[in-house]
Design an enzyme around this catalytic site. Structure first.
Site, PDB file in Angstrom:
ATOM      1  CG  HIS A  47     -52.715   4.270   6.591  1.00 54.38           C
ATOM      2  ND1 HIS A  47     -52.031   3.270   7.220  1.00 54.38           N
ATOM      3  CD2 HIS A  47     -53.348   4.938   7.567  1.00 54.38           C
ATOM      4  CE1 HIS A  47     -52.232   3.338   8.528  1.00 54.38           C
ATOM      5  NE2 HIS A  47     -53.048   4.333   8.768  1.00 54.38           N
TER       6      HIS A  47
ATOM      7  CD  GLU B 198     -51.603   7.346   8.397  1.00 50.67           C
ATOM      8  OE1 GLU B 198     -52.470   8.076   8.884  1.00 50.67           O
ATOM      9  OE2 GLU B 198     -50.993   6.517   9.089  1.00 50.67           O
TER      10      GLU B 198
END
Ligand SMILES: *[C@@H]1O[C@H](CO)[C@@H](O)[C@H](O)[C@H]1NC(C)=O
Ligand SMILES: *[C@@H]1O[C@H](CO)[C@@H](O)[C@H](O)[C@H]1NC(C)=O
Ligand SMILES: *[C@@H]1O[C@H](CO)[C@@H](O)[C@H](O)[C@H]1NC(C)=O
Ligand SMILES: *[C@@H]1O[C@H](CO)[C@@H](O)[C@H](O)[C@H]1NC(C)=O
Ligand SMILES: *[C@@H]1O[C@H](CO)[C@@H](O)[C@H](O)[C@H]1NC(C)=O
Ligand SMILES: *[C@@H]1O[C@H](CO)[C@@H](O)[C@H](O)[C@H]1NC(C)=O
Ligand SMILES: [Zn+2]
Length: 480
Positions: free
Chosen positions: A265, A309
């Site tokens: 992420h 995320e």
């Protein structure tokens, strides 16, 4: 773009793809050799600079996250990769609350609109102290209609405590952490509790939750020594809509019907620059992607930089849920690299085949990926342990749609054990990453020895599976 231009660009890109075989087929040791510490260090400084120029963070939807995307895209060789952005919208509930305990207003950290739904809620009831550590059903006897004050951060997790109090009929929860571990608790509640217990179920009772810590929690605890306290919790929820994107770089070469996805992420929390979490995976992917462009691959590699995320796997969830069955069937596996430079690291391998994980779609192949990483550490003379297969990173949505997963994770806020110190050195009883989700997760918060190992483990997996998936169970049996 006109149709003829479109055709031309298709022709040009397939011509380039056809040029690939001129490059030597990727080999692990050759790819690994191209990963060097000075490049990792340079990327760390650049990413740190992005956070610093943008208010100290790179959270999804913020200018820092937009600059992070551009920075990634500018480094990917576009003659070798198709680079694209996938935008998605997401909403975050912004809760504002007040809590009045016997006429006073002790401070607190944050609140939830409801365990059942994010709706405006006012609860007036006696606040009562849960005896012991609140880990047994018997601790909640007589809590029907009351607000449960639970001391947490002890022997069981919030998930169980919340579940037990709801089962006992409590209509509100004050979760108190002494000493303070607010950020980890928020993550725990947000990601694990809501998702695993399906607390978005509208049939669940409307339970309000306030989270408090440190001296604020201590003050309420002292009031409760005089017995139950008349309390009102008022929770107001407003939704904030925002958008961000995932960035993908897919090799033009290689079989486009057997795609290895590699992900990290790229966003961070608002609290800090997010260099180890998870700038480290983001950076390693850039370096491995650049190095890979010197070789050809048999199977396509798709590097994925996930957005959102930290808001709950928004980017990877969006990607996996919008895949058609045909597209899904082309994805061989997902490899996840989240936090691969933890200062007090351990080499943790994700057990995608963990039998303790609640039943999911069949994901044949996760055991093979786990073994691949264990073998990598063994053959390079390093120790490794199995990490917990936590639902809080981007491999999880892939498991949910039946795609096998694996990867490495070097540790977040958890404490390193004595046993891990004998395997990896470092300090026992100290978090793997003391700066997890904090302002100090900056360019200093990187163990370069661990980082090099993590980047090379990524290179090894990319080379191995890019070269051949001969012994891998693929194509998968159709999902049931
Ligand atoms: C490290 O890698 C970069 C990018 O691949 C390359 O330009 C540089 O020359 C390498 N440096 C060393 C010391 O090998
Ligand atoms: C939560 O409670 C439900 C019943 O209320 C139960 O089925 C479930 O197993 C519990 N989960 C945990 C983690 O305790
Ligand atoms: C609430 O506060 C009042 C005034 O400070 C105090 O007299 C009373 O004992 C408190 N109630 C309880 C239940 O402790
Ligand atoms: C909840 O409260 C907020 C803030 O007062 C308000 O803007 C919002 O409209 C309310 N929501 C509902 C569903 O009433
Ligand atoms: C590409 O991969 C698919 C799916 O595994 C396979 O059926 C096909 O034969 C492969 N094509 C080539 C040229 O290897
Ligand atoms: C590998 O590819 C990168 C980017 O395409 C290039 O800059 C670099 O010089 C190449 N390295 C070698 C050793 O060929
Ligand atoms: Zn994080």
């Amino acid at each position: 773009m006109k149709i003829s231009d479109l055709l031309l660009s298709v022709l040009v890109s397939s011509a380039l793809a056809a040029a690939d075989p001129a490059l030597p087929l990727v080999k692990s040791n050759q790819l690994r050799r191209l990963i060097n510490k000075s490049s990792l260090r340079a990327r760390v400084r650049e990413l740190h600079g992005i956070a610093m120029r943008n208010g100290g963070h790179r959270a999804a939807g913020s200018p820092g996250s937009v600059e992070t995307m551009e920075w990634i895209e500018n480094q990917i060789p576009t003659n070798y990769y198709n680079v694209e952005r996938q935008y998605f919208e997401f909403s975050i509930p912004i809760n504002s609350c007040s809590m009045t305990v016997n006429g006073t207003q002790p401070g607190f950290d944050f609140c939830f609109g409801s365990l059942g739904q994010h709706i405006n809620t006012t609860i007036t009831a006696p606040l009562a102290l849960v005896p012991n550590l609140g880990c047994e059903a018997s601790d909640y006897t007589g809590f029907a209609g009351k607000i449960a004050f639970i001391r947490s951060g002890s022997t069981c997790d919030h998930k169980l405590q919340f579940n037990l109090s709801v089962a006992a009929g409590a209509i509100g929860i004050v979760s108190a952490s002494i000493p303070d571990d607010t950020l980890n608790a928020r993550r725990d509640i947000d990601l694990n509790t809501r998702r695993d217990l399906s607390l978005d179920d509208p049939d669940l009772p409307n339970v309000g939750v306030v989270y408090t810590s440190g001296p604020n929690a201590q003050a309420v605890l002292e009031m409760l020594e005089n017995g139950d306290q008349p309390t009102t919790i008022d929770i107001q929820v407003e939704w904030e809509y925002t958008y961000t994107a995932n960035v993908f770089a897919t090799t033009k070469g290689g079989n486009q019907s057997s795609i290895i996805t590699v992900g990290a992420h790229m966003d961070g929390v608002k609290g800090g620059p997010g260099i180890n979490d998870n700038g480290s995976g983001t950076i390693a992917q850039i370096e491995v992607a650049k190095a890979l462009s010197n070789f050809s691959v048999k199977n396509a590699i798709r590097f994925c930089w996930w957005g959102g995320e930290e808001q709950g796997l928004r980017g990877s969830r969006h990607y996996t849920t919008q895949l058609s069955a045909a597209e899904k069937s082309k994805i061989v596996m997902n490899l996840n690299f989240d936090m691969i430079a933890s200062p007090n690291y351990r080499y943790g391998v994700l057990p995608g085949d963990d039998p303790l994980v609640p039943p999911r779609n069949p994901s044949t192949g996760s055991a093979e990926i786990k073994q691949h990483f264990l073998d990598f550490f063994a053959k390079t003379g390093r120790n490794a342990v199995l990490a917990d297969l936590v639902p809080s990173s981007d491999h999880w949505p892939f498991l949910d749609v039946g795609i096998p997963v694996g990867g490495i994770f070097m540790g977040a806020g958890g404490l390193k054990s004595e046993e891990e110190v004998t395997l990896f050195g470092g300090q026992a009883g100290v978090p793997y990453d003391s700066c997890y989700h904090k302002a100090c997760d900056d360019k200093q918060n990187v163990n370069y020895q661990a980082f090099m190992t993590g980047a090379k483990a990524m290179a090894d997996a990319v080379a191995t599976y890019g070269r051949s998936i001969k012994d891998f169970p693929f194509p998968r049996p159709a999902a049931v």
